[in-house]
Enzyme design. Structure first.
Site, PDB file in Angstrom:
ATOM      1  N   HIS A  23       1.646  -3.600   0.790  1.00  0.00           N
ATOM      2  CA  HIS A  23       2.149  -2.098   2.261  1.00  0.00           C
ATOM      3  C   HIS A  23       3.196  -2.295   2.487  1.00  0.00           C
ATOM      4  O   HIS A  23       3.816  -2.809   2.102  1.00  0.00           O
ATOM      5  CB  HIS A  23       1.310  -2.659   2.336  1.00  0.00           C
ATOM      6  CG  HIS A  23       1.217  -4.256   3.577  1.00  0.00           C
ATOM      7  ND1 HIS A  23       1.698  -3.817   4.946  1.00  0.00           N
ATOM      8  CD2 HIS A  23       1.125  -4.964   3.868  1.00  0.00           C
ATOM      9  CE1 HIS A  23       1.604  -4.434   5.379  1.00  0.00           C
ATOM     10  NE2 HIS A  23       1.244  -6.264   5.022  1.00  0.00           N
ATOM     11  N   CYS A  24       3.120  -1.439   3.458  1.00  0.00           N
ATOM     12  CA  CYS A  24       4.633  -1.354   4.820  1.00  0.00           C
ATOM     13  C   CYS A  24       3.736  -0.658   5.944  1.00  0.00           C
ATOM     14  O   CYS A  24       2.656  -1.619   6.083  1.00  0.00           O
ATOM     15  CB  CYS A  24       5.453  -0.325   4.387  1.00  0.00           C
ATOM     16  SG  CYS A  24       5.069   1.528   3.484  1.00  0.00           S
ATOM     17  N   THR A  25       3.965  -0.081   6.257  1.00  0.00           N
ATOM     18  CA  THR A  25       3.902   0.713   7.643  1.00  0.00           C
ATOM     19  C   THR A  25       2.800   1.369   7.384  1.00  0.00           C
ATOM     20  O   THR A  25       1.166   1.729   7.853  1.00  0.00           O
ATOM     21  CB  THR A  25       4.620   1.058   8.517  1.00  0.00           C
ATOM     22  OG1 THR A  25       4.878  -0.156   9.252  1.00  0.00           O
ATOM     23  CG2 THR A  25       4.205   1.972  10.345  1.00  0.00           C
ATOM     24  N   THR A  54       5.711   1.736   0.208  1.00  0.00           N
ATOM     25  CA  THR A  54       4.806   1.522  -0.709  1.00  0.00           C
ATOM     26  C   THR A  54       4.897   2.906  -1.302  1.00  0.00           C
ATOM     27  O   THR A  54       4.256   3.034  -3.110  1.00  0.00           O
ATOM     28  CB  THR A  54       3.644   1.596   0.036  1.00  0.00           C
ATOM     29  OG1 THR A  54       3.351   0.775   1.037  1.00  0.00           O
ATOM     30  CG2 THR A  54       2.492   1.645  -1.072  1.00  0.00           C
TER      31      THR A  54
END
Length: 244
Positions: free
Chosen positions: A142-144, A150
């Site tokens: 995941h990222c933000t 992602t």
């Protein structure tokens, strides 16, 4: 009560947005990508205990956080401190993203950023794919927003697995629909920039796919170029795909 063994396109959890499967896509050899192997997601900070329990029941053993140190300090992933989870932080973009001027310019667009990540974050991308290949159980990255870093990772995984570009683009597009909490996790910015950054236009990921295929010939060649071994590629193939 949800069934942990069921196959979900989008996982039935409410505290984290954009948590989705890589499984269920047809591959060019007549097989499909396997369920319960790899998940993609957005910001995990608000993960509830109920949803944590669901993820663990679903098979989650490994989390890969693609955010920068500044992002993780501002919004930590609660699974980083969970002894049941192997947690890795492998940023694709260096520096303090919380201080970036998000004004949209011709010199830095999302398609260009995706290509830049492919070339500038090779060490992190190599490590991500090695971890996925060797992990026991389900891996979540995941990222933000769960869309750009992602999205690039998911596109490479699916391209390597033999999924069609149409399905890869479709997988990318869904993020804009699910990314409803953006206002609470992105740095305040002008409305024009905000609207641009949450968009998952087909042309953005198509540009990235074209670059990989034209520059390297295939996702496998790209992964070889960045240092993923043949043994790891076979492990990754066995983890991701099931023949028909």
């Amino acid at each position: 009560m949800y069934d942990y063994t069921a196959d979900y396109v989008r996982l039935p959890i409410s505290s984290v947005k954009n948590v989705r499967e890589i499984g269920g896509y047809p591959t060019k050899d007549g097989g499909m990508t396997q369920w319960h192997r790899v998940l993609r997601a957005g910001d995990m900070t608000e993960l509830s205990e109920e949803d944590r329990s669901f993820l663990l029941g679903y098979g989650l053993t490994t989390v890969i956080d693609l955010r920068s140190a500044d992002e993780t300090a501002l919004r930590p992933n609660p699974l980083a401190e969970d002894s049941r989870i192997a947690y890795y932080q492998l940023p694709y973009i260096a520096g303090d993203l919380t201080a970036i001027d998000f004004t949209v310019t011709d010199s830095m667009t999302l398609p260009k950023l995706y290509v830049q990540m492919a070339e500038m974050a090779k060490e992190s991308i190599r490590n991500v794919f090695q971890i996925i290949a060797r992990a026991k159980g389900t891996v979540l990255f995941h990222c933000t927003a769960g869309k750009d870093r992602t999205g690039v990772t998911a596109a490479l995984l699916l391209l390597f697995a033999g999924v069609s570009t149409d399905d890869i683009i479709s997988n990318y597009q869904v993020s804009q629909t699910y990314f409803t909490s953006a206002a609470t996790i992105l740095t305040p910015m002008p409305e024009e920039a905000f609207s641009y950054l949450i968009a998952s236009d087909t042309s953005y990921i198509q540009h990235f796919l074209n670059y990989i295929l034209e520059r390297y010939g295939s996702a496998e060649s790209y992964l070889c170029d960045i240092g993923v071994s043949q043994e790891e590629l076979q492990m990754l193939r066995d983890k991701l795909t099931k023949k028909g």
